[in-house]
Structures are given as structure tokens and as C-alpha cells.
Write an enzyme that holds these catalytic residues in place. Structure first.
Site, PDB file in Angstrom:
ATOM      1  N   HIS A 109      -3.775  10.505   3.520  1.00  9.33           N
ATOM      2  CA  HIS A 109      -4.074  10.086   2.147  1.00  9.33           C
ATOM      3  C   HIS A 109      -4.721   8.709   2.047  1.00  9.33           C
ATOM      4  O   HIS A 109      -5.541   8.474   1.173  1.00  9.33           O
ATOM      5  CB  HIS A 109      -2.804  10.134   1.274  1.00  9.33           C
ATOM      6  CG  HIS A 109      -1.778   9.097   1.619  1.00  9.33           C
ATOM      7  ND1 HIS A 109      -0.904   9.249   2.666  1.00  9.33           N
ATOM      8  CD2 HIS A 109      -1.488   7.889   1.066  1.00  9.33           C
ATOM      9  CE1 HIS A 109      -0.120   8.175   2.733  1.00  9.33           C
ATOM     10  NE2 HIS A 109      -0.461   7.336   1.772  1.00  9.33           N
ATOM     11  N   LYS A 164      -8.347   3.202   3.538  1.00 10.02           N
ATOM     12  CA  LYS A 164      -8.046   1.765   3.608  1.00 10.02           C
ATOM     13  C   LYS A 164      -8.854   1.065   4.704  1.00 10.02           C
ATOM     14  O   LYS A 164      -8.983  -0.151   4.686  1.00 10.02           O
ATOM     15  CB  LYS A 164      -6.543   1.537   3.812  1.00 10.02           C
ATOM     16  CG  LYS A 164      -5.727   1.718   2.522  1.00 10.02           C
ATOM     17  CD  LYS A 164      -4.267   1.383   2.728  1.00 10.02           C
ATOM     18  CE  LYS A 164      -3.476   1.469   1.421  1.00 10.02           C
ATOM     19  NZ  LYS A 164      -2.026   1.283   1.640  1.00 10.02           N
ATOM     20  N   HIS A 176      -4.831  10.794  -5.084  1.00 14.22           N
ATOM     21  CA  HIS A 176      -3.396  10.506  -4.930  1.00 14.22           C
ATOM     22  C   HIS A 176      -2.909   9.334  -5.781  1.00 14.22           C
ATOM     23  O   HIS A 176      -1.702   9.099  -5.853  1.00 14.22           O
ATOM     24  CB  HIS A 176      -3.002  10.346  -3.455  1.00 14.22           C
ATOM     25  CG  HIS A 176      -3.459   9.078  -2.803  1.00 14.22           C
ATOM     26  ND1 HIS A 176      -4.719   8.903  -2.305  1.00 14.22           N
ATOM     27  CD2 HIS A 176      -2.807   7.913  -2.547  1.00 14.22           C
ATOM     28  CE1 HIS A 176      -4.834   7.701  -1.772  1.00 14.22           C
ATOM     29  NE2 HIS A 176      -3.681   7.068  -1.918  1.00 14.22           N
ATOM     30  N   HIS A 177      -3.813   8.594  -6.408  1.00 11.51           N
ATOM     31  CA  HIS A 177      -3.378   7.549  -7.350  1.00 11.51           C
ATOM     32  C   HIS A 177      -3.645   7.908  -8.814  1.00 11.51           C
ATOM     33  O   HIS A 177      -3.499   7.059  -9.700  1.00 11.51           O
ATOM     34  CB  HIS A 177      -3.996   6.197  -7.001  1.00 11.51           C
ATOM     35  CG  HIS A 177      -3.435   5.592  -5.749  1.00 11.51           C
ATOM     36  ND1 HIS A 177      -2.124   5.151  -5.656  1.00 11.51           N
ATOM     37  CD2 HIS A 177      -3.985   5.391  -4.521  1.00 11.51           C
ATOM     38  CE1 HIS A 177      -1.906   4.691  -4.423  1.00 11.51           C
ATOM     39  NE2 HIS A 177      -3.024   4.833  -3.715  1.00 11.51           N
ATOM     40  N   ASP A 236       4.099   9.392  -1.673  1.00  8.71           N
ATOM     41  CA  ASP A 236       3.584   8.075  -1.287  1.00  8.71           C
ATOM     42  C   ASP A 236       4.340   6.951  -1.997  1.00  8.71           C
ATOM     43  O   ASP A 236       4.755   5.979  -1.373  1.00  8.71           O
ATOM     44  CB  ASP A 236       2.087   8.001  -1.622  1.00  8.71           C
ATOM     45  CG  ASP A 236       1.448   6.696  -1.171  1.00  8.71           C
ATOM     46  OD1 ASP A 236       1.856   6.161  -0.122  1.00  8.71           O
ATOM     47  OD2 ASP A 236       0.541   6.213  -1.876  1.00  8.71           O
TER      48      ASP A 236
HETATM   49  P1  C2E Z   1       1.168   1.328  -0.930  1.00  6.38           P
HETATM   50  O1  C2E Z   1       1.879   0.076  -0.552  1.00  6.38           O
HETATM   51  O2  C2E Z   1       1.243   2.468   0.042  1.00  6.38           O
HETATM   52  O3  C2E Z   1       1.735   1.782  -2.323  1.00  6.38           O
HETATM   53  C1  C2E Z   1       1.475   3.053  -2.855  1.00  6.38           C
HETATM   54  C2  C2E Z   1       1.854   3.126  -4.296  1.00  6.38           C
HETATM   55  O4  C2E Z   1       3.271   2.931  -4.435  1.00  6.38           O
HETATM   56  C3  C2E Z   1       1.253   2.039  -5.188  1.00  6.38           C
HETATM   57  O5  C2E Z   1      -0.062   2.408  -5.600  1.00  6.38           O
HETATM   58  C4  C2E Z   1       2.210   2.026  -6.357  1.00  6.38           C
HETATM   59  O6  C2E Z   1       1.981   3.117  -7.206  1.00  6.38           O
HETATM   60  C5  C2E Z   1       3.550   2.258  -5.679  1.00  6.38           C
HETATM   61  N1  C2E Z   1       4.182   0.957  -5.411  1.00  6.38           N
HETATM   62  C6  C2E Z   1       4.182   0.265  -4.264  1.00  6.38           C
HETATM   63  N2  C2E Z   1       4.899  -0.864  -4.396  1.00  6.38           N
HETATM   64  C7  C2E Z   1       5.347  -0.896  -5.675  1.00  6.38           C
HETATM   65  C8  C2E Z   1       6.166  -1.813  -6.431  1.00  6.38           C
HETATM   66  O7  C2E Z   1       6.602  -2.854  -5.940  1.00  6.38           O
HETATM   67  N3  C2E Z   1       6.425  -1.480  -7.736  1.00  6.38           N
HETATM   68  C9  C2E Z   1       5.960  -0.355  -8.296  1.00  6.38           C
HETATM   69  N4  C2E Z   1       6.252  -0.077  -9.570  1.00  6.38           N
HETATM   70  N5  C2E Z   1       5.187   0.544  -7.620  1.00  6.38           N
HETATM   71  C10 C2E Z   1       4.900   0.263  -6.328  1.00  6.38           C
HETATM   72  P2  C2E Z   1      -1.050   1.260  -6.056  1.00  6.38           P
HETATM   73  O8  C2E Z   1      -0.381   0.320  -6.988  1.00  6.38           O
HETATM   74  O9  C2E Z   1      -2.262   1.929  -6.577  1.00  6.38           O
HETATM   75  O10 C2E Z   1      -1.414   0.486  -4.755  1.00  6.38           O
HETATM   76  C11 C2E Z   1      -2.218   1.058  -3.750  1.00  6.38           C
HETATM   77  C12 C2E Z   1      -2.172   0.223  -2.514  1.00  6.38           C
HETATM   78  O11 C2E Z   1      -2.668  -1.086  -2.842  1.00  6.38           O
HETATM   79  C13 C2E Z   1      -0.759  -0.025  -1.968  1.00  6.38           C
HETATM   80  O12 C2E Z   1      -0.379   1.043  -1.177  1.00  6.38           O
HETATM   81  C14 C2E Z   1      -0.966  -1.326  -1.209  1.00  6.38           C
HETATM   82  O13 C2E Z   1      -1.619  -1.093   0.025  1.00  6.38           O
HETATM   83  C15 C2E Z   1      -1.955  -2.073  -2.091  1.00  6.38           C
HETATM   84  N6  C2E Z   1      -1.260  -2.976  -3.032  1.00  6.38           N
HETATM   85  C16 C2E Z   1      -0.872  -2.706  -4.306  1.00  6.38           C
HETATM   86  N7  C2E Z   1      -0.312  -3.781  -4.863  1.00  6.38           N
HETATM   87  C17 C2E Z   1      -0.340  -4.763  -3.926  1.00  6.38           C
HETATM   88  C18 C2E Z   1       0.088  -6.138  -3.905  1.00  6.38           C
HETATM   89  O14 C2E Z   1       0.611  -6.673  -4.864  1.00  6.38           O
HETATM   90  N8  C2E Z   1      -0.142  -6.838  -2.761  1.00  6.38           N
HETATM   91  C19 C2E Z   1      -0.729  -6.283  -1.664  1.00  6.38           C
HETATM   92  N9  C2E Z   1      -0.891  -7.022  -0.570  1.00  6.38           N
HETATM   93  N10 C2E Z   1      -1.131  -4.993  -1.639  1.00  6.38           N
HETATM   94  C20 C2E Z   1      -0.952  -4.242  -2.759  1.00  6.38           C
HETATM   95 FE    FE Z   2      -3.302   5.014  -1.586  1.00  5.02          FE
HETATM   96 FE    FE Z   3       0.340   5.065   1.556  1.00  4.94          FE
END
Ligand code: C2E
Ligand code: FE
Ligand code: FE
Ligand code: SIN
Ligand code: SIN
Length: 423
Positions: free
Chosen positions: A253, A257, A308-309, A350
């Protein structure tokens, strides 16, 4: 050998075995292949249960199980993901068979002749609440004659359901099938490793995309789909076919990245709006990797990568993308059933995994907080039916989480190296 081999027609029987062996070629993921091998082996012998162990790092790793009696309790679905291994030596039945490279038929495992080196380990029976009686244990050999695993078939049944010893036919023909199946097993292991290698490239960039994370998201997605399909009376063939494909496609998925810059991926803090806007393009980059292909797996992988988002209520991203390859723009978000089912499933898998894992930008959440959020977001972020399926298989989800802990990565690495050394 009820279906195929009853009329003392060995030629027909072998023909059938070849046909089944060939049909293994339809399946891609190793778990789906093992599932089919056990189904067919048990059908060939009318057996109640069976287990497959695969050789890994000089031991036999429990890899798949089926059990008609226990299926009713739901314990078997979880057991598929257990982490048990046996050393390859003459102390256990499976170890003995792997060591000798010969099949072994035991009429009653609780009455093994005392001069045999191995003994039956009743602990597995006891913990499962099962009574193993007769057992046929067969080495699975590659075309080079190397033992790559062991298949253990348990308790053939009469029409009345009573347990009986294995027939001569079963003892003759199951080993042939096992050896034919080794080709498919090798291919399935290679496919899984290839996917993990692809993830490794993405992981070099994003430390949160580990092999363990994607194995979990793949397995969660497969099990959520399986439950969803059972709830929707999807026929068994279609259910197993899609479960196989979703497992691999969901693992991929986030491969997109690789196209996002290090500054963003590795940022140990929350993203700015501008950075988050760039991050959203990982969906598009992922879909590019699978475009222009006619394979069903690639199409599904592309569907998941790009969708997936998306969120059930239409507040996700990236929406309709017109130009995948040049100058893509974030479009109008998709909603509801416009989002492909596999992507709706992977979205939940995810997020569940992201929340239950540590990230550079956040600590892991406790389960009750995650489940509260998932339930609250049912109907907004997530498809309510997908949430229902997820909650219904939550104990399998936990078994998967235990199986693929972060250190599992290193084992895969070693397994791969061992296999290369052996050639
Ligand atoms: P990921 O870390 O694999 O997170 C996948 C999805 O899990 C996120 O999609 C979000 O819907 C949910 N998620 C992850 N952490 C949290 C959280 O702390 N609170 C909530 N409510 N949901 C959470 P999203 O937001 O579209 O992010 C996609 C990817 O973008 C993430 O994949 C991560 O790689 C990056 N990302 C998102 N926010 C941040 C951030 O604040 N800092 C960094 N360094 N990366 C981020
Ligand atoms: Fe993703
Ligand atoms: Fe992931
Ligand atoms: C063995 O073959 O010794 C292990 C499997 C079992 O105990 O059922
Ligand atoms: C974001 O808004 O940065 C992503 C959502 C999250 O990770 O909480």
C-alpha cells in the site's frame, strides 16, 4: 480416497493429482498456496485435520493448519498465525520425517512403539482440546530432492465420522502430491520475499515502513476481507482468490513513499501543512508503479495504493486523479462504495497498525483508545461493514500482531540468505 482414487484406478488418480498440482499455479501468496495444499491433501484422504511445517533456519516452522473439528470454535483461524518450531532431529515426528526424508504412518500417536526415537507431543492436542489418533507425515521435497517442509495429515474419517487409519492409496499418492506441490511452495515463498525486498527499498527511506508493518497490514487486510466475504455470502472460490490477492496488494500500500523526500519521511515531528500536502502524493506514486499492467494483482495493488487514504464520508485523499504520470493534481475525494472494497479494508488495517505502533512522531496507542477511535470513526473515516468485520476477527488480528513483531524482519533476512547458500 473418496473422490479421485477409489476405483483402484491409479492412472486416474495420478492424473487428478497432476491437475490439482497445476491449479496451485493460480495462487500467489504462500499462505493461500498452503491453504489449498492442505485442503486437497485432506480431501484425498478424507482427513479431519492437517498441518504444514516449512524448513527455515535449520528448524521446522509451523506454517499452516486446518482442522474441521476445531473450526467451529474459531481457534483454528488464530492458530494459523502461531509461532511454533521444531528442531530437525529424531525427537519429534515432524523432525524425524524431515531428517529421514521418508513418510511415516502412525495408526495411533498415543501408542507409538517404544523403540521409536520420537514421541508424540500431546501438548498441542491438549491446548487445542483435540484428540489426534492416526497421522500421516510426509516430507515435501524440491525437485533437487531437498526437504523444504513437512505435511502432516491427521485423522481420516469414515462416513460415520469415526477416525480410521490411512488407506494404502493415501499412503501411496499423498507423497506424490506433496512433491508436486513443492514447486508452488517455492514460488509462494519467493513472491513473499520479493514483495519484502520491494518494501526494503521504501524502508531505507521511511523507517516506519518495516517488513513487519507491511506483513501485518497484509495479513490484517486478508482476514478482514475474509470475514467481510463470509458476512456477504461470497462464494468460497472467489473468497479465497481475493484473500490471496489482497494479502499481497495490501503489503504494497505504501511503496509510493519511495517518491517522497527524506526530509518529510524522516521528520521526527508533526508535518507542516505543506509537507503533508507533499506526503499525500505517495498514493499517486504508488499507483504509478502498477499502472499499464494487465495483471489482476497489479490492478488491485494500484487500487489500494491510490485509494487507501480515502475516507468513507468523502474527506480523504487524493480523489480522482486524471494524469497519473505527469503533473497529477489532488482531485475531488471519493466516498462510500466509489472507493474499492480492498482499499476500504486496507485503510482500516493501516490506521490500526499505525496507531498501535511507535512512530517517530507519536508513541503507540493503547488498544482501548484505538478501538474507541475505530468505532467512533465507523461511518465517517471507515466503512461500517469493514469495521464490523474487523471487530469480529479481532482475536485473529491479535494473533497476527504477535506473529509479526518488529524482530521478525531479521529472521526473514536470514531465511533468504540460507536459501541462497543452499543452492
Ligand atoms: P502512517 O504512519 O503509516 O499512518 C497511516 C495513517 O494512520 C495516517 O494517514 C492516519 O490516518 C493514521 N494515523 C497515524 N498516526 C496517527 C495519529 O497520531 N493520530 C491519528 N488520528 N491518526 C493517525 P495520514 O494521516 O494520511 O498519513 C500518511 C502518512 O504520512 C503516515 O503514514 C506517515 O508516514 C506520514 N505522516 C502523517 N502525519 C505525520 C507527522 O505528523 N509526522 C511525520 N513525520 N509523518 C507523518
Ligand atoms: Fe499511506
Ligand atoms: Fe502504512
Ligand atoms: C510432531 O510431529 O511431533 C509434532 C506435531 C504434533 O505433536 O502434533
Ligand atoms: C496530519 O494531519 O498530519 C496527519 C494526521 C495524523 O497523523 O494525525
Amino acid at each position: 480416497m473418496v473422490d479421485y482414487c477409489q476405483q483402484n484406478e491409479p492412472i486416474e488418480c495420478v492424473k487428478n493429482i497432476l491437475k490439482i498440482s497445476e491449479s496451485l499455479g493460480e495462487l500467489k501468496d504462500i499462505d493461500a498456496i498452503l491453504d489449498r495444499i492442505l485442503t486437497e491433501s485432506r480431501r484425498l484422504s478424507d482427513a479431519d485435520a492437517g498441518t504444514i511445517y516449512l524448513v527455515k533456519n535449520d528448524s521446522l516452522k509451523f506454517s499452516y493448519v486446518q482442522n474441521d473439528t476445531l473450526i467451529k470454535t474459531g481457534e483454528v483461524d488464530k492458530a494459523v498465525y502461531s509461532n511454533i518450531s521444531f528442531t530437525i532431529n529424531d525427537q519429534s515426528i515432524v523432525g524425524y520425517v524431515a531428517m529421514k526424508g521418508r513418510s511415516l504412518h502412525i495408526d495411533d500417536v498415543y501408542n507409538i512403539e517404544p523403540d521409536m526415537p520420537f514421541h508424540f507431543n500431546p501438548a498441542l492436542d491438549r491446548s487445542a482440546g483435540y484428540k489426534t489418533t492416526s497421522m500421516l507425515t510426509i516430507p515435501i521435497k524440491s525437485s533437487m530432492g531437498i526437504v523444504i517442509g513437512v505435511i502432516q495429515i491427521i485423522n481420516p474419517k469414515e462416513e460415520t465420522g469415526a477416525s480410521i487409519p490411512f488407506s494404502k492409496e493415501a499412503q501411496t499418492f499423498l507423497p506424490i502430491f506433496a512433491n508436486n506441490a513443492s514447486v508452488a511452495i517455492d514460488r509462494g515463498i519467493m513472491t513473499r520475499e520479493l514483495v519484502l525486498r520491494m518494501i526494503k527499498m521504501a524502508e531505507l527511506r521511511d523507517p516506519s515502513e518495516t517488513g513487519a508493518h507491511v506483513q501485518r497490514v497484509g495479513a490484517y487486510s486478508a482476514e478482514i476481507y475474509n470475514k467481510w466475504a463470509l458476512m456477504h455470502d461470497v462464494d468460497e472460490k472467489e473468497r479465497k482468490h481475493m484473500k490471496d490477492l489482497i494479502r499481497i496488494a495490501a503489503m504494497l500500500h505504501d511503496v509510493g513513499k519511495v517518491g517522497v523526500s527524506d526530509m518529510i519521511l524522516k521528520k521526527p515531528a508533526r508535518l507542516s501543512d505543506e509537507e503533508y500536502a507533499k506526503m499525500k502524493f505517495h498514493t499517486v506514486y504508488g499507483a504509478r508503479l502498477f499502472s499499464n499492467s494487465t495483471s489482476e494483482l497489479d490492478a488491485l495493488s494500484g487500487d489500494i495504493a491510490i485509494n487507501h487514504h480515502e475516507k468513507w464520508d468523502g474527506t480523504g485523499y487524493p480523489g480522482e486523479i486524471n494524469a497519473l504520470h505527469c503533473d497529477p493534481k489532488i482531485g475531488q475525494p471519493k466516498k462510500g462504495e466509489d472507493i474499492p472494497l480492498a482499499a476500504r479494508i486496507c485503510a482500516l488495517a493501516d490506521v490500526f497498525d499505525a496507531l498501535s505502533s511507535k512512530r517517530a512522531y507519536k508513541p503507540p496507542w493503547p488498544d482501548d483508545k484505538i478501538l474507541k477511535m475505530v468505532t467512533e470513526e465507523s461511518g465517517s473515516h471507515f466503512d461500517p461493514e469493514v469495521v464490523d468485520a474487523f471487530l469480529a476477527v479481532f482475536d485473529i488480528i491479535n494473533a497476527i500482531r504477535e506473529k509479526y513483531m518488529e524482530n521478525e524482519d531479521r529472521n526473514l533476512e536470514c531465511a533468504f540468505e540460507t536459501r541462497i547458500d543452499e543452492q
